[in-house]
Each structure stands twice: as structure tokens, then as C-alpha cells.
Enzyme design. Structure first.
Site: not given
Ligand SMILES: CC(=O)[C@@H](O)[C@H](O)COP(=O)(O)O
Ligand SMILES: NCC(=O)COP(=O)(O)O
Length: 264
Positions: A32, A57, A118, A88, A64, A59, A209-210, A232-233, A21
Site C-alpha cells: 500500500r 537485503h 530468494t 546483504e 521489499h 535487492r 536462512h529459514d 527474518g522470514h 532481518n
Molecule cells: C541471504 C539470505 O538468506 C537472506 O538474508 C535473504 O535476505 C533472503 O532474502 P528474501 O527476504 O528476499 O527472501
Molecule cells: N541471512 C539470512 C537472513 O538475513 C534472513 O533469512 P530468513 O530468515 O529470512 O530466511
């Protein structure tokens, strides 16, 4: 034919696909007006390192991923025919515009409000099924697989399938929190039961997610048939320290370990 391994993942021997992600690359870029870090350069780097998919995603507030990122990535992925693009969003907001314009391999319906911090919950069944059904059918008529973002509730899976979904994405934040507290064993059975219930009614299983390098292997060792994890995160946080290539390799190793004979 192992019912826990869907045809799409059989090409990988049933091993879970890694979809990176890219939201947080765009988040940093947007602070920036310089265009760096580049979302498309990040995409190329993770794909060259072996990631099997990209997730974004976009939004409505464009905090982002922006609309042009989605189109830039769709253009890039024409060079990567075997890589899956997963978009998403909330289908009652802006997601369907992207589905119609880009026709990604997969869209993931997420019940977020416009300004939500989120994603933090899945769809509610049976209440949401009736309104979701026509949008699921529209996406599928465009050739797009539909996954529903779901809490790990086995009893909701039949209704998710009944409204036409192809897959569910198990929302894994509660698992990640429990794992960090050393209490994953108490929560994993509910995720395993939700996955088995989904598979039993013909749904594919994704997760996200996480998820991170610490909790991913344990999750995939216990929860059957996970075809794709979107991360992603934590992934981008790791990449800030290790670089994209090494981070992809680390996450692929975490996935492979889950499928290796125990003790290896
Ligand atoms: C659906 C999900 O859990 C994530 O894919 C989502 O994209 C998180 O969004 P943010 O990166 O905006 O926190
Ligand atoms: N669907 C989960 C995703 O795309 C990424 O979630 P995260 O790893 O940023 O919490």
C-alpha cells in the site's frame, strides 16, 4: 583464548548475536502507499527488546527493502552505537553502493541474480575468489567487515579466506528443511565440519536462512563458534502473532538454551 569464540562475540561471552532481518516488514509495507508497517518502528521495537543487530537485503528490484530504508536505518542506528548493521546483497549489483554510502558494520556478499525468488546458494570456490577479492578489499578499506554467503562445504573455506573474507555465513535452508522432517542429525555434521574448517583458517562464522524457533537451538548446540544468526522470514511471521518484543525474547531464549549446560 577459545578459538571457537571470536573477539567480537567475547563481549557476549561467546553467545551468538541475533540480527533481525527486516525484509518482510518492508514487503508488507510496499503493498500500500501508507508507509505502514514501518521498518524503522520495527527496528526500534526489536532493538528495545534486545536484538543485537539488524539485517536488510536491498535487492535491485526493491521488492521489499528500498534504498531509503537502508538510509533511514543507518540514521536510526546512530542512536544505537552497539548494534550491528548488516547489509546483504550481490556486490556485482547494487550492494557496493550501499557499502560506500552507509559503511555498515558488516556486508554479506550473496550471489543472487536480480529477480531471484530468494537466496538459495552460496559462492563457488575457487572460481569466484578472484573477482570477489578486490570488492572485499574495498569494503574492508571502508571499515566494513565482509561475510560471504556459503554452502556448508568445509573444502571451500580456505579459498574463502584466501580472497580476504572476514567471515562466512552458512546458508542454512537445507538444515531447516531436514530439521522440519526430523532428519537434522544427518545434516548437522556437515555444518559442524564447515564451521570448524572456517574457524581453522581464521574465518568468523555467521548463519542464516529459514532459521526459526524450532530449529535454532539444535543448530547452535552443534555448530561451533556461530557469532551471528540473521533471521527474518520466520521471525516476522512469529511477530505477526506474538509481537516484536515477545518474539525477540523467544529467539534470545532459543539462543541462550544452546549455550546453557545440557539438561537445563
Ligand atoms: C541471504 C539470505 O538468506 C537472506 O538474508 C535473504 O535476505 C533472503 O532474502 P528474501 O527476504 O528476499 O527472501
Ligand atoms: N541471512 C539470512 C537472513 O538475513 C534472513 O533469512 P530468513 O530468515 O529470512 O530466511
Amino acid at each position: 583464548m577459545n578459538p571457537l569464540v571470536a573477539p567480537e562475540s567475547s563481549a557476549r561471552g561467546g553467545v551468538t548475536a541475533l540480527s533481525v532481518n527486516l525484509n518482510k516488514v518492508a514487503l508488507l509495507r510496499n503493498t500500500r502507499h501508507l508507509g505502514i508497517p514501518s521498518v524503522t518502528r520495527a527496528a526500534t521495537a526489536v532493538l528495545e527488546a534486545g536484538a543485537q543487530g539488524l539485517t536488510v537485503h536491498p535487492r535491485p528490484d526493491e521488492r521489499h527493502i528500498r534504498a531509503h530504508d537502508v538510509h533511514d536505518l543507518a540514521a536510526l542506528l546512530k542512536e544505537w552505537p552497539h548494534v550491528e548493521f548488516n547489509i546483504e546483497g550481490n556486490p556485482f549489483h547494487n550492494l557496493m553502493d550501499f557499502v560506500r554510502a552507509v559503511r555498515p558494520h558488516q556486508c554479506t556478499f550473496v550471489p543472487d541474480t536480480v529477480g531471484q525468488f530468494t537466496s538459495d546458494h552460496g559462492w563457488t570456490f575457487p572460481q569466484d575468489g578472484k573477482k570477489l577479492k578486490p570488492l572485499i578489499a574495498e569494503a574492508q578499506a571502508l571499515g566494513v567487515r565482509v561475510s560471504l554467503f556459503m554452502d556448508p562445504m568445509p573444502e571451500a573455506m580456505a579459498a574463502a579466506r584466501a580472497c580476504g573474507a572476514d567471515r562466512v555465513e552458512l546458508y542454512t535452508e537445507t538444515y531447516a528443511q531436514a530439521h522440519a522432517a526430523g532428519k537434522a542429525a544427518a545434516l548437522l555434521p556437515s555444518f559442524e565440519a564447515a564451521a570448524r574448517a572456517a574457524i581453522a583458517v581464521g574465518l568468523g562464522v555467521n548463519a542464516g536462512h529459514d532459521l526459526n524457533r524450532d530449529n535454532l537451538t539444535d543448530f547452535l548446540r552443534t555448530v561451533p563458534g556461530v557469532q551471528e544468526v540473521s533471521i527474518g522470514h520466520a521471525f516476522i511471521a512469529d511477530a505477526l502473532e506474538l509481537g516484536y518484543r515477545e518474539t525477540v525474547h523467544d529467539y534470545l531464549r532459543c539462543i541462550q538454551r544452546a549455550f546453557a549446560p545440557q539438561g537445563r
